[in-house]
Design a protein around this motif. Structure first.
Motif, PDB file in Angstrom:
ATOM      1  N   THR A  94      58.646  -1.164  30.121  1.00 33.26           N
ATOM      2  CA  THR A  94      58.400   0.148  30.715  1.00 33.26           C
ATOM      3  C   THR A  94      57.192   0.847  30.106  1.00 33.26           C
ATOM      4  O   THR A  94      56.543   1.650  30.760  1.00 33.26           O
ATOM      5  N   VAL A  95      56.866   0.541  28.851  1.00 32.37           N
ATOM      6  CA  VAL A  95      55.804   1.264  28.150  1.00 32.37           C
ATOM      7  C   VAL A  95      54.446   0.561  28.241  1.00 32.37           C
ATOM      8  O   VAL A  95      53.413   1.223  28.358  1.00 32.37           O
ATOM      9  N   LEU A  96      54.416  -0.744  28.182  1.00 30.90           N
ATOM     10  CA  LEU A  96      53.150  -1.477  28.107  1.00 30.90           C
ATOM     11  C   LEU A  96      52.210  -1.288  29.297  1.00 30.90           C
ATOM     12  O   LEU A  96      51.002  -1.197  29.081  1.00 30.90           O
ATOM     13  N   PRO A  97      52.691  -1.221  30.543  1.00 26.68           N
ATOM     14  CA  PRO A  97      51.723  -1.026  31.635  1.00 26.68           C
ATOM     15  C   PRO A  97      50.882   0.241  31.473  1.00 26.68           C
ATOM     16  O   PRO A  97      49.670   0.223  31.703  1.00 26.68           O
ATOM     17  N   TYR A  98      51.481   1.347  31.054  1.00 27.25           N
ATOM     18  CA  TYR A  98      50.731   2.585  30.857  1.00 27.25           C
ATOM     19  C   TYR A  98      49.773   2.467  29.671  1.00 27.25           C
ATOM     20  O   TYR A  98      48.652   2.977  29.723  1.00 27.25           O
ATOM     21  N   SER A  99      50.198   1.804  28.634  1.00 26.56           N
ATOM     22  CA  SER A  99      49.333   1.612  27.470  1.00 26.56           C
ATOM     23  C   SER A  99      48.126   0.755  27.822  1.00 26.56           C
ATOM     24  O   SER A  99      47.001   1.054  27.409  1.00 26.56           O
ATOM     25  N   ILE A 100      48.345  -0.286  28.575  1.00 31.26           N
ATOM     26  CA  ILE A 100      47.257  -1.174  28.962  1.00 31.26           C
ATOM     27  C   ILE A 100      46.262  -0.435  29.858  1.00 31.26           C
ATOM     28  O   ILE A 100      45.047  -0.566  29.703  1.00 31.26           O
ATOM     29  N   MET A 101      46.765   0.358  30.796  1.00 30.81           N
ATOM     30  CA  MET A 101      45.868   1.125  31.664  1.00 30.81           C
ATOM     31  C   MET A 101      45.052   2.121  30.847  1.00 30.81           C
ATOM     32  O   MET A 101      43.859   2.311  31.094  1.00 30.81           O
ATOM     33  N   GLY A 102      45.666   2.761  29.872  1.00 33.09           N
ATOM     34  CA  GLY A 102      44.925   3.687  29.010  1.00 33.09           C
ATOM     35  C   GLY A 102      43.827   2.983  28.235  1.00 33.09           C
ATOM     36  O   GLY A 102      42.704   3.488  28.120  1.00 33.09           O
ATOM     37  N   MET A 103      44.133   1.812  27.701  1.00 32.82           N
ATOM     38  CA  MET A 103      43.114   1.051  26.970  1.00 32.82           C
ATOM     39  C   MET A 103      41.987   0.601  27.898  1.00 32.82           C
ATOM     40  O   MET A 103      40.816   0.608  27.509  1.00 32.82           O
ATOM     41  N   LEU A 104      42.310   0.234  29.126  1.00 32.48           N
ATOM     42  CA  LEU A 104      41.277  -0.171  30.075  1.00 32.48           C
ATOM     43  C   LEU A 104      40.357   0.992  30.433  1.00 32.48           C
ATOM     44  O   LEU A 104      39.147   0.819  30.551  1.00 32.48           O
ATOM     45  N   VAL A 105      40.921   2.175  30.586  1.00 35.51           N
ATOM     46  CA  VAL A 105      40.093   3.356  30.887  1.00 35.51           C
ATOM     47  C   VAL A 105      39.156   3.637  29.720  1.00 35.51           C
ATOM     48  O   VAL A 105      37.952   3.867  29.903  1.00 35.51           O
ATOM     49  N   ILE A 106      39.678   3.599  28.517  1.00 33.26           N
ATOM     50  CA  ILE A 106      38.838   3.838  27.336  1.00 33.26           C
ATOM     51  C   ILE A 106      37.757   2.768  27.228  1.00 33.26           C
ATOM     52  O   ILE A 106      36.596   3.068  26.954  1.00 33.26           O
ATOM     53  N   PHE A 107      38.119   1.516  27.465  1.00 31.42           N
ATOM     54  CA  PHE A 107      37.146   0.431  27.387  1.00 31.42           C
ATOM     55  C   PHE A 107      36.041   0.598  28.430  1.00 31.42           C
ATOM     56  O   PHE A 107      34.867   0.379  28.145  1.00 31.42           O
ATOM     57  N   CYS A 108      36.412   0.991  29.641  1.00 32.21           N
ATOM     58  CA  CYS A 108      35.418   1.130  30.706  1.00 32.21           C
ATOM     59  C   CYS A 108      34.499   2.324  30.494  1.00 32.21           C
ATOM     60  O   CYS A 108      33.354   2.312  30.935  1.00 32.21           O
ATOM     61  N   LEU A 109      34.985   3.355  29.838  1.00 26.77           N
ATOM     62  CA  LEU A 109      34.186   4.576  29.680  1.00 26.77           C
ATOM     63  C   LEU A 109      33.547   4.708  28.310  1.00 26.77           C
ATOM     64  O   LEU A 109      32.900   5.710  28.036  1.00 26.77           O
ATOM     65  N   LYS A 110      33.676   3.711  27.449  1.00 27.22           N
ATOM     66  CA  LYS A 110      33.184   3.830  26.076  1.00 27.22           C
ATOM     67  C   LYS A 110      31.664   3.914  25.981  1.00 27.22           C
ATOM     68  O   LYS A 110      31.137   4.531  25.065  1.00 27.22           O
ATOM     69  N   ASN A 111      30.935   3.322  26.914  1.00 26.20           N
ATOM     70  CA  ASN A 111      29.474   3.319  26.844  1.00 26.20           C
ATOM     71  C   ASN A 111      28.825   4.355  27.755  1.00 26.20           C
ATOM     72  O   ASN A 111      27.618   4.316  27.951  1.00 26.20           O
ATOM     73  N   VAL A 112      29.601   5.263  28.309  1.00 22.26           N
ATOM     74  CA  VAL A 112      29.044   6.298  29.184  1.00 22.26           C
ATOM     75  C   VAL A 112      28.326   7.319  28.309  1.00 22.26           C
ATOM     76  O   VAL A 112      28.882   7.865  27.365  1.00 22.26           O
ATOM     77  N   SER A 113      27.066   7.566  28.649  1.00 18.39           N
ATOM     78  CA  SER A 113      26.273   8.536  27.905  1.00 18.39           C
ATOM     79  C   SER A 113      26.090   9.797  28.741  1.00 18.39           C
ATOM     80  O   SER A 113      25.597   9.735  29.867  1.00 18.39           O
ATOM     81  N   LEU A 114      26.493  10.914  28.182  1.00 14.96           N
ATOM     82  CA  LEU A 114      26.333  12.183  28.883  1.00 14.96           C
ATOM     83  C   LEU A 114      24.897  12.681  28.825  1.00 14.96           C
ATOM     84  O   LEU A 114      24.548  13.645  29.506  1.00 14.96           O
ATOM     85  N   PHE A 115      24.064  12.041  28.024  1.00 15.63           N
ATOM     86  CA  PHE A 115      22.682  12.481  27.846  1.00 15.63           C
ATOM     87  C   PHE A 115      21.673  11.559  28.522  1.00 15.63           C
ATOM     88  O   PHE A 115      20.477  11.740  28.372  1.00 15.63           O
ATOM     89  N   SER A 116      22.149  10.564  29.285  1.00 16.05           N
ATOM     90  CA  SER A 116      21.228   9.679  29.995  1.00 16.05           C
ATOM     91  C   SER A 116      21.044  10.189  31.426  1.00 16.05           C
ATOM     92  O   SER A 116      21.514  11.260  31.789  1.00 16.05           O
ATOM     93  N   ALA A 117      20.417   9.400  32.262  1.00 11.77           N
ATOM     94  CA  ALA A 117      19.965   9.835  33.589  1.00 11.77           C
ATOM     95  C   ALA A 117      21.076  10.418  34.468  1.00 11.77           C
ATOM     96  O   ALA A 117      20.932  11.492  35.014  1.00 11.77           O
ATOM     97  N   SER A 118      22.177   9.736  34.614  1.00 11.22           N
ATOM     98  CA  SER A 118      23.210  10.213  35.545  1.00 11.22           C
ATOM     99  C   SER A 118      24.230  11.140  34.879  1.00 11.22           C
ATOM    100  O   SER A 118      25.074  11.710  35.573  1.00 11.22           O
ATOM    101  N   HIS A 119      24.182  11.269  33.566  1.00 11.58           N
ATOM    102  CA  HIS A 119      25.056  12.179  32.795  1.00 11.58           C
ATOM    103  C   HIS A 119      26.543  11.900  32.988  1.00 11.58           C
ATOM    104  O   HIS A 119      27.363  12.803  32.856  1.00 11.58           O
ATOM    105  N   GLY A 120      26.911  10.694  33.362  1.00 11.35           N
ATOM    106  CA  GLY A 120      28.318  10.332  33.515  1.00 11.35           C
ATOM    107  C   GLY A 120      28.957  10.846  34.793  1.00 11.35           C
ATOM    108  O   GLY A 120      30.175  10.770  34.940  1.00 11.35           O
TER     109      GLY A 120
END
Length: 108
Positions: free
Chosen positions: A43-69
């Protein structure tokens, strides 16, 4: 020798995959009760995995580059909103991905 080696590798991978799939049914058969800890993890792991995937996908987003995220933020909000509205995981993920791709290819 090369074809035999490749066939052996495929056979071993198929055997290991089948074993991993069937092992829970062999361990927790019809007569055995599934431990509470395993049920809790289910019951707990699917939500944890989705949270880790979101963090992994957004880790390199720069708010100071061209598109600002902005494409990432719009796509995340769309994905979350569609999931809350329709309760369809696949639909919301596909729509968020298409939105992100359209934004980065056509707008930004």
């Amino acid at each position: 020798m090369n074809n035999f080696h490749s066939a052996l590798l495929v056979a071993v991978m198929a055997l290991v995959t089948a074993l991993i799939r069937f092992l829970p049914f062999l361990i927790f058969g019809e007569n055995r009760k599934t431990p509470e800890f395993v049920l809790y993890l289910g019951t707990v792991l699917p939500y944890s995995i989705m949270g880790m995937l979101v963090i992994f996908c957004l880790k390199n987003v720069s708010l100071f580059s061209a598109s600002h995220g902005i494409p990432e933020a719009v796509s995340c909000v769309l994905t979350g909103g569609l999931y809350v509205w329709r309760r369809n995981t696949l639909f919301s993920i596909i729509a968020g991905t298409v939105c992100y791709m359209l934004l980065i290819q056509l707008v930004f």
